[in-house]
Write a protein that holds these residues in place. Sequence first.
Motif, PDB file in Angstrom:
ATOM      1  N   UNK A   1       0.843  -1.179   0.000  1.00  0.00           N
ATOM      2  CA  UNK A   1       0.000   0.000   0.000  1.00  0.00           C
ATOM      3  C   UNK A   1       0.885   1.238   0.000  1.00  0.00           C
ATOM      4  N   UNK A   2       0.648   2.106  -0.958  1.00  0.00           N
ATOM      5  CA  UNK A   2       1.374   3.381  -0.955  1.00  0.00           C
ATOM      6  C   UNK A   2       0.373   4.468  -0.597  1.00  0.00           C
ATOM      7  N   UNK A   3       0.565   5.077   0.544  1.00  0.00           N
ATOM      8  CA  UNK A   3      -0.359   6.111   1.007  1.00  0.00           C
ATOM      9  C   UNK A   3       0.056   7.467   0.470  1.00  0.00           C
ATOM     10  N   UNK A   4      -0.883   8.138  -0.188  1.00  0.00           N
ATOM     11  CA  UNK A   4      -0.613   9.479  -0.707  1.00  0.00           C
ATOM     12  C   UNK A   4      -0.970  10.525   0.342  1.00  0.00           C
ATOM     13  N   UNK A   5      -1.139  11.761  -0.121  1.00  0.00           N
ATOM     14  CA  UNK A   5      -1.474  12.868   0.778  1.00  0.00           C
ATOM     15  C   UNK A   5      -2.647  12.472   1.672  1.00  0.00           C
ATOM     16  N   UNK A   6      -2.498  12.698   2.967  1.00  0.00           N
ATOM     17  CA  UNK A   6      -3.603  12.443   3.897  1.00  0.00           C
ATOM     18  C   UNK A   6      -3.667  11.023   4.406  1.00  0.00           C
ATOM     19  N   UNK A   7      -2.895  10.120   3.843  1.00  0.00           N
ATOM     20  CA  UNK A   7      -2.927   8.741   4.331  1.00  0.00           C
ATOM     21  C   UNK A   7      -1.508   8.339   4.738  1.00  0.00           C
ATOM     22  N   UNK A   8      -1.214   8.516   5.997  1.00  0.00           N
ATOM     23  CA  UNK A   8       0.161   8.285   6.453  1.00  0.00           C
ATOM     24  C   UNK A   8       0.294   7.016   7.275  1.00  0.00           C
ATOM     25  N   UNK A   9      -0.803   6.281   7.455  1.00  0.00           N
ATOM     26  CA  UNK A   9      -0.714   5.026   8.220  1.00  0.00           C
ATOM     27  C   UNK A   9      -1.941   4.181   7.936  1.00  0.00           C
ATOM     28  N   UNK A  10      -1.824   2.873   8.110  1.00  0.00           N
ATOM     29  CA  UNK A  10      -3.002   2.001   8.105  1.00  0.00           C
ATOM     30  C   UNK A  10      -2.938   1.139   9.361  1.00  0.00           C
ATOM     31  N   UNK A  11      -4.118   0.673   9.788  1.00  0.00           N
ATOM     32  CA  UNK A  11      -4.170  -0.107  11.032  1.00  0.00           C
ATOM     33  C   UNK A  11      -3.747  -1.544  10.761  1.00  0.00           C
ATOM     34  N   UNK A  12      -2.505  -1.858  11.102  1.00  0.00           N
ATOM     35  CA  UNK A  12      -2.000  -3.216  10.905  1.00  0.00           C
ATOM     36  C   UNK A  12      -1.575  -3.791  12.252  1.00  0.00           C
ATOM     37  N   UNK A  13      -1.583  -5.115  12.331  1.00  0.00           N
ATOM     38  CA  UNK A  13      -1.174  -5.783  13.575  1.00  0.00           C
ATOM     39  C   UNK A  13       0.303  -6.162  13.495  1.00  0.00           C
ATOM     40  N   UNK A  14       0.916  -6.379  14.639  1.00  0.00           N
ATOM     41  CA  UNK A  14       2.335  -6.775  14.723  1.00  0.00           C
ATOM     42  C   UNK A  14       3.217  -5.860  13.870  1.00  0.00           C
ATOM     43  N   UNK A  15       2.927  -4.575  13.948  1.00  0.00           N
ATOM     44  CA  UNK A  15       3.597  -3.622  13.060  1.00  0.00           C
ATOM     45  C   UNK A  15       5.085  -3.496  13.387  1.00  0.00           C
ATOM     46  N   UNK A  16       5.914  -3.552  12.353  1.00  0.00           N
ATOM     47  CA  UNK A  16       7.337  -3.257  12.562  1.00  0.00           C
ATOM     48  C   UNK A  16       7.817  -2.308  11.462  1.00  0.00           C
ATOM     49  N   UNK A  17       8.834  -1.534  11.789  1.00  0.00           N
ATOM     50  CA  UNK A  17       9.386  -0.609  10.794  1.00  0.00           C
ATOM     51  C   UNK A  17      10.642  -1.227  10.236  1.00  0.00           C
ATOM     52  N   UNK A  18      10.810  -1.137   8.926  1.00  0.00           N
ATOM     53  CA  UNK A  18      12.000  -1.745   8.317  1.00  0.00           C
ATOM     54  C   UNK A  18      12.622  -0.775   7.310  1.00  0.00           C
ATOM     55  N   UNK A  19      13.945  -0.774   7.262  1.00  0.00           N
ATOM     56  CA  UNK A  19      14.641   0.053   6.265  1.00  0.00           C
ATOM     57  C   UNK A  19      15.215  -0.860   5.197  1.00  0.00           C
ATOM     58  N   UNK A  20      15.010  -0.501   3.953  1.00  0.00           N
ATOM     59  CA  UNK A  20      15.505  -1.337   2.859  1.00  0.00           C
ATOM     60  C   UNK A  20      16.485  -0.506   2.041  1.00  0.00           C
ATOM     61  N   UNK A  21      17.684  -1.075   1.830  1.00  0.00           N
ATOM     62  CA  UNK A  21      18.681  -0.386   0.993  1.00  0.00           C
ATOM     63  C   UNK A  21      18.380  -0.738  -0.459  1.00  0.00           C
ATOM     64  N   UNK A  22      18.335   0.258  -1.321  1.00  0.00           N
ATOM     65  CA  UNK A  22      18.126   0.015  -2.755  1.00  0.00           C
ATOM     66  C   UNK A  22      19.238   0.731  -3.518  1.00  0.00           C
ATOM     67  N   UNK A  23      19.417   0.422  -4.814  1.00  0.00           N
ATOM     68  CA  UNK A  23      20.449   1.143  -5.580  1.00  0.00           C
ATOM     69  C   UNK A  23      20.160   2.639  -5.671  1.00  0.00           C
ATOM     70  N   UNK A  24      18.960   3.042  -5.299  1.00  0.00           N
ATOM     71  CA  UNK A  24      18.570   4.451  -5.440  1.00  0.00           C
ATOM     72  C   UNK A  24      18.480   5.168  -4.095  1.00  0.00           C
ATOM     73  N   UNK A  25      18.789   4.454  -3.034  1.00  0.00           N
ATOM     74  CA  UNK A  25      18.731   5.067  -1.703  1.00  0.00           C
ATOM     75  C   UNK A  25      17.916   4.196  -0.758  1.00  0.00           C
TER      76      UNK A  25
END
Length: 258
Positions: A1-25
């Motif tokens: 899910x990509x949230x645009x303007x006004x949608x900065x979160x969705x209600x998910x369970x067991x939520x964790x934040x993850x950082x992914x390295x890509x060739x573009x940043x």
Amino acid sequence: MIGGTGLEAVALLDLRTESIATPYGKVTVEIGRFEAHDELIVFMSRHGKGHTVPPHLVNYRANIWALKELGVRKIIATAAVGSLSSRLQLGDIVLLDQFLDFTKSRPQTFYEGGGQGVLHVDMTEPYCRSVQAVIREAGESIGVPLQGGAAYVCTEGPRFETPAEIRMYQILGGECVGMTSVPEVVLARECGMCYATIAMVTNEAAGIADHPLTHQEVVESLQAAGKKAAGLIQETFRILRHEQDCRCQMANAEVGKF
Ligand code: HPA
């Protein structure tokens, strides 16, 4: 899910934040489960927390690469749009169908020639018909009417349009206008991922409205449309299934790679 303007979160369970390295940043996403479903949902905020990244500076390639890397197969994006057509009223929820691309400065492809090859990706049906069918079904089941078949004009932004530009887009067949769907939809297709956009009509486009446009107006309109969209997204998660009758996965078959 990509949230645009006004949608900065969705209600998910067991939520964790993850950082992914890509060739573009590096890209930061949230990953969780929806209700009792086993499958994981990845949530990405297109403009970052607090709307800090303007549309022309969104790192579209990093975002889509990260989703691909995480094994995402279907993307549901949201977008705020201005209306160019009397068919699309304030607060309406619209499934995008086609786009007219007026962006200017954005890298549009993962295939930059050389070792990466060249791909002329098919855009006959830019937004995935299978995912759209599920969203339509979700709308029917919870009684949220959806407008379909809309041609979206993607402008470079971050400024709003002039009334003369809006008249030109109307002549060209544009029905709504926003600043983000391109190249996001194109890059998703290059990676063979299904992609559909739930757009919310937040304002009449410049010159149709009888007042100057402000981001504040867009954000305020989203509070009502956003609630409808959130219900629609939840029901879509509930009924989303593996079966699909689209060709999205085949989109890069000629060249492969990503
Ligand atoms: N123009 C461009 N982008 C937008 C608009 C608009 O009127 N409304 C919401 N996003």
